[in-house]
Scaffold this active site. Structure first.
Site, PDB file in Angstrom:
ATOM      1  N   ASP A 261      12.454 -76.433 -10.615  1.00 23.10           N
ATOM      2  CA  ASP A 261      12.188 -74.669 -11.830  1.00 23.10           C
ATOM      3  C   ASP A 261      11.805 -73.408 -11.018  1.00 23.10           C
ATOM      4  O   ASP A 261      11.380 -73.220  -9.917  1.00 23.10           O
ATOM      5  CB  ASP A 261      10.447 -75.233 -11.841  1.00 23.10           C
ATOM      6  N   GLU A 303      16.734 -74.349 -13.343  1.00 27.79           N
ATOM      7  CA  GLU A 303      16.217 -73.750 -14.399  1.00 27.79           C
ATOM      8  C   GLU A 303      16.038 -71.908 -14.210  1.00 27.79           C
ATOM      9  O   GLU A 303      15.368 -71.517 -13.590  1.00 27.79           O
ATOM     10  CB  GLU A 303      14.409 -74.102 -14.447  1.00 27.79           C
TER      11      GLU A 303
END
Length: 615
Positions: A261, A303
């Site tokens: 992330d 991501e």
């Protein structure tokens, strides 16, 4: 005793570890000691990997394209909103497999900070599970149950920042110099003000600025996202090693895909927006090589929701080609699809895809119509100009259209994080509500509902045929609409992205087999084209995906081409029938969707998609 497998992996992959790390940390006097630490970390993690996971590694080594195949379909959900607790997930595997799901992303479930936690992305402990969901043992059991049914578990690793309650941050607040060095902190505003001059704001509404004053430290801490999310400092190799240890821990629990992330933010450089710096790619390449030694059955997902020119780099370019992440989100495709529906015009979609550079054959896109996050209109000024649009004006149009304020709009969305300085207005909303189903049902408009269903299916057709792993967000397969009840929950009320993160409506899901219902009209057609994709080898991710200008702005044309064969995908992005001429060299074609044969010209009804194979 020396393990021959481990030694052979070291021999093959260690150079790919040393190269990026030398570029990052090679000037440090402790560089050789860093490599020694990593050797020990790798050896310990490999030794701890159990027999079932080693068998998975062996299967993946002989099927390296496993995630690129046409039988892979993803599903994304929050554990509690889908099943309740982790222990309840195995009881829902049958539902997933019925649709053809083989990749399950359970949204953030590592132990978050108490209170507001950015939907779980403020992690307090990377080696513990949110106690509301279960335990680490429950997570291991879920991974095992999924693996036995042919479903790969995907989990988030938040690698740009920790919660301020994380042990590392607690020790930094207590003044431990070793842990102060894990974060970027400043005694006054001199340096933060220099950085802020070129930094954008991620959440200008409720978290303006990029630095937070921490009174007990008497220091400013870098906090890109929220004041409780402290950015890590990857110029410190201890941070790199710590996070690699977490990668090994999750891999050995049975996680098969690690979603990294906020990777774009991991390296800071003064005078830039501190995103997509070259060092980010070196960090990812080193993690990739190290994790392949320990667990080659595990792959990495970047991501990175960034501009088109930056996006492809996360799949590897130049010296890093084939040595970075295997997966990345095709945010550009998603945004361009929504733009085409709003405009009833595929020109921008076609041009934007044509301008994208190729990706390595060992990588694949994640394609999707929407996910858990808001939609930011990643339309560059250059791409807009190329098709006669103004970038700012078009982005404003899209925000107006999908918030439902534009005259004639079918959408029901909500503006998220309006930035008065830049004019940026992102959009929240479920797929069905943005596609017009909510608005049509409220007006009891059967024709409008039918068109909305066609839009929903068109989006799924195109994410299923583009290549890579198509993702279905929980509830989209049955047309779940916006859920405004989040506003009554204090922990959620300030973040309208919860509008499109509803609880799974299992009563609605039961209606998926009743042909008289909206749920069945969406689910059964989606199930049918998922099965069709599984049997269409031309859609393997290694096939090129070439957007072709059709000559008619209402028709989007995509050519999938490889040694496996060619497939021509035609999509009418308008609510009006349109005839289109096929490329002359194609001759007679067979439509895999309808079973019809054609030659020369085909007619597309409103929002229809055809998959054409040469007869």
């Amino acid at each position: 005793m020396t393990d021959a497998t481990l030694e052979s992996r070291f021999a093959a992959l260690w150079p790919d570890v040393v190269r990026p790390l030398r570029a990052l940390y090679g000037e440090r006097p402790d560089f050789d000691a860093l490599l020694d630490r990593l050797r020990v970390e790798v050896t310990d993690a490999y030794t701890a990997r159990d027999a079932d996971l080693r068998a998975l590694d062996d299967r993946r080594l002989v099927t390296p394209d496993w995630f690129q195949r046409t039988d892979v379909l993803g599903y994304v959900c929050y554990t509690d909103r889908f099943a309740g607790k982790l222990a309840d997930v195995p009881s829902r595997i049958g539902y997933l497999r019925e649709l053809g799901i083989s990749y399950l992303h359970l949204m953030p479930l590592l132990k978050p900070r108490p209170g507001p936690n950015d939907g779980g992305y403020a992690v307090m402990d990377y080696r513990a599970v949110d106690e509301r969901l279960g335990t680490v043992d429950d997570l291991r059991d879920v991974a095992t149950a999924l693996r036995r049914e042919g479903v790969s578990l995907v989990l988030d690793l938040v690698c740009n920042h920790t919660a301020r309650e994380h042990e590392w941050a607690e020790k930094a607040r207590a003044g431990d110099p070793a842990y102060l060095a894990y974060f970027r902190t400043y005694p006054d505003r001199t340096d933060p003000d220099r950085w802020e001059a070129t930094l954008p704001e991620v959440f200008p509404d409720f978290a303006p600025g990029n630095f937070t004053w921490v009174p007990e430290m008497e220091r400013w801490v870098w906090t890109t996202f929220n004041d409780y999310q402290w950015d890590l400092d990857y110029t410190n190799p201890d941070v790199f090693v710590e996070m690699f240890g977490v990668i090994c821990h999750l891999a050995n629990l049975g996680v098969e895909v690690l979603r990294l992330d906020a990777v774009a933010f991991m390296w800071k450089r003064l005078g830039t927006n501190c995103q997509n710096q070259p060092e980010v790619h070196l960090l990812l390449q080193a993690w990739r090589a190290l994790s392949r030694i320990v667990a080659p059955g595990v792959i990495l997902l970047a991501e990175a929701i960034v501009a088109p020119d930056d996006l492809v780099g996360y799949l590897g370019q130049g010296e890093g080609a084939g040595k970075e992440c295997e997966l990345a989100y095709h945010n550009v495709l998603m945004v361009s699809l929504w733009s085409a529906l709003a405009e009833q015009n595929a020109a921008l979609l076609t041009h934007t895809l044509q301008a994208m550079p190729p990706i390595p054959p060992t990588a694949a896109w994640l394609t999707y119509a929407r996910l858990h996050d808001d939609i930011g209109w990643a339309v560059t000024d250059e791409n807009a100009r190329a098709v006669g649009l103004g970038g700012f004006d078009h982005r404003s149009f899209l925000s107006d259209f999908y918030s439902g304020t534009y005259p004639g709009s079918f959408a029901r969305g909500a503006v998220f994080q309006a930035n008065p300085q830049t004019g940026d207005r992102r959009i929240s909303g479920s797929l069905a509500s943005l596609a017009g189903l909510e608005e049509a049902l409220e007006r009891d408009d059967d024709t409008g509902a039918a068109l909305a269903v066609r839009r929903i299916l068109l989006l799924h057709h195109l994410i299923l045929t583009f290549g890579g792993i198509p993702l279905v967000y929980m509830g989209d397969e049955i047309g779940q609409r916006n859920d405004p009840s989040y506003a009554a929950q204090p922990d959620l009320a300030d973040d309208n992205r919860w509008l499109h993160r509803p609880m799974m409506d299992w009563a609605a899901a039961e209606r998926r087999h009743d042909p008289a219902t909206i749920e069945a009209r969406i689910y059964q057609d989606l199930q049918r084209i998922v099965a069709l994709r599984r049997d269409t080898p031309e859609l393997h991710a290694q096939a090129s995906a070439e957007a072709i200008w059709s000559g008619d702005p209402r028709v989007f044309t995509l050519l999938r081409s490889s040694a496996r064969g060619d497939l021509l995908v035609l999509a009418n992005v308008s609510p009006h029938p349109v005839g289109t001429t096929l490329p002359t060299h194609w001759g007679a074609v067979h439509d895999l969707v309808t079973g019809e044969d054609a030659e020369g010209q085909v007619v597309l009804s409103e929002y229809q998609v055809r998959w054409l194979r040469r007869r």
